[in-house]
Design a protein around this motif. Structure first.
Motif, PDB file in Angstrom:
ATOM      1  N   VAL A 198      53.735  27.078  10.356  1.00 32.75           N
ATOM      2  CA  VAL A 198      54.720  26.396  10.298  1.00 32.75           C
ATOM      3  C   VAL A 198      55.763  26.488   9.094  1.00 32.75           C
ATOM      4  N   GLU A 199      55.003  26.741   8.079  1.00 31.98           N
ATOM      5  CA  GLU A 199      55.750  26.659   6.872  1.00 31.98           C
ATOM      6  C   GLU A 199      56.279  28.392   6.541  1.00 31.98           C
ATOM      7  N   SER A 200      55.801  29.178   7.093  1.00 33.67           N
ATOM      8  CA  SER A 200      56.029  30.493   6.788  1.00 33.67           C
ATOM      9  C   SER A 200      57.497  31.036   6.637  1.00 33.67           C
ATOM     10  N   PRO A 201      58.005  31.439   5.690  1.00 33.17           N
ATOM     11  CA  PRO A 201      59.339  31.780   5.574  1.00 33.17           C
ATOM     12  C   PRO A 201      59.575  32.949   6.425  1.00 33.17           C
ATOM     13  N   GLU A 202      58.837  33.664   7.070  1.00 35.40           N
ATOM     14  CA  GLU A 202      59.155  34.746   7.919  1.00 35.40           C
ATOM     15  C   GLU A 202      59.792  34.422   9.094  1.00 35.40           C
ATOM     16  N   ASN A 203      59.367  33.066   9.643  1.00 39.15           N
ATOM     17  CA  ASN A 203      60.224  32.598  10.848  1.00 39.15           C
ATOM     18  C   ASN A 203      61.768  32.762  10.721  1.00 39.15           C
ATOM     19  N   LEU A 204      62.036  32.360   9.498  1.00 36.33           N
ATOM     20  CA  LEU A 204      63.809  32.336   9.096  1.00 36.33           C
ATOM     21  C   LEU A 204      63.967  33.769   8.979  1.00 36.33           C
TER      22      LEU A 204
END
Length: 299
Positions: free
Chosen positions: A249-255
């Motif tokens: 949920v908190e991974s910056p890779e999603n963005l």
């Protein structure tokens, strides 16, 4: 006899972990059935922060699945057959069958057909299809004719737009689709498995609580230890699942993946817009000239 004893010992040793696993599964199944069939079964509640995190994780997981599926369709080439290449290959094949031994000329024809099909596959976008059709018609109409000249300019630009589309699709595939798939098969899959472990641990804990509640005599201490062990295991798997879900949920890779997708689209539309902006006034000029000639001929 000694050999048989060793064999049975080996079987017993290897069978014990499997039998224990089957036993745990059966216990969990009985507990689940009890919860579904009765309203009096006691169910251990999961922590509120776990449930909240689970909802956020599930939203991210479903988003990854949906976007990966849609993005794959977005960059997929049109599902059309290269009929010209197929016809040439068919002609070559029938010649080979009719003539027996394949000649050097026939082999060269097959190779050329394969290369032509590969070239078209590499440039298989709707823009390229439109470009090929326009350029083909422009030759038949004649470049000295207004329509032929316009189709030639249009086809040439559409081919360049198609090349930009291929650049975009490659970037989207490598920097958006594949990372999403890797996440789904990696960290999200691990978190999903951890969620299943939480469910299994909860069922085992409630089964142990039920056994302790119904224990009597010398079985009470053993049942209490089962509950304590099940509680420790439950706490452990809940903490592990929360850690894995929070990492997703908190991974910056999603963005980062989303930014890459937008930048790929932006580059495509920017280049396409520049190409079409140069083309539009040229076509309008041809149109004005053609209208003037047409009105003059009508009078």
């Amino acid at each position: 006899m000694d050999s048989f004893s060793k064999f049975t010992q080996n079987v017993s040793t290897s069978w014990s972990p499997f039998a224990a696993k089957v036993g745990r599964s059966l216990t969990q199944y009985k507990q689940l059935a009890s919860e579904k069939l009765t309203t009096t079964a006691e169910v251990t509640e999961l922590p509120s922060d776990y449930l909240e995190l689970e909802q956020r994780f599930e939203a991210v997981r479903q988003t990854h699945q949906t976007l990966a599926r849609l993005a794959k369709a977005y960059v997929a080439p049109p599902t059309t057959f290269d009929m010209q290449a197929l016809q040439q290959q068919f002609t070559t094949l029938t010649t080979k069958i009719g003539g027996g031994k394949q000649t050097e000329e026939q082999m060269r024809a097959v190779k050329e057909a394969e290369e032509a099909a590969a070239a078209r596959e590499a440039s298989n976008t709707y823009q390229h299809a439109i470009a090929r059709a326009s350029l083909d018609v422009s030759e038949k109409v004649g470049l000295e004719e207004p329509l032929g000249a316009a189709l030639f300019k249009f086809g040439s630009i559409e081919e360049k737009v198609g090349n930009e589309k291929i650049k975009q699709d490659k970037l989207v595939g490598t920097k958006f689709v594949q990372p999403l798939v890797d996440t789904l098969e990696g960290s999200i899959a691990m978190a999903q498995n951890a969620r299943k472990q939480v469910g299994a641990a909860r069922l085992s804990l409630d089964a142990a609580k039920g056994a302790f509640k119904n224990a009597h005599g010398d079985k009470v201490d053993g049942a209490r230890r089962e509950v304590e062990g099940a509680e420790d295991h439950f706490v452990t798997v809940v903490e592990e699942a929360m850690k894995l879900m929070r990492a997703v949920v908190e991974s910056p890779e999603n963005l980062r993946h989303l930014v890459a997708f937008v930048n790929a689209q932006l580059a495509f539309h920017r280049e396409s817009s520049a190409l079409l902006a140069d083309l539009a006034p040229e076509l309008e000029e041809i149109l004005v000239t053609q209208e003037a000639l047409y009105r003059h001929e009508q009078h």
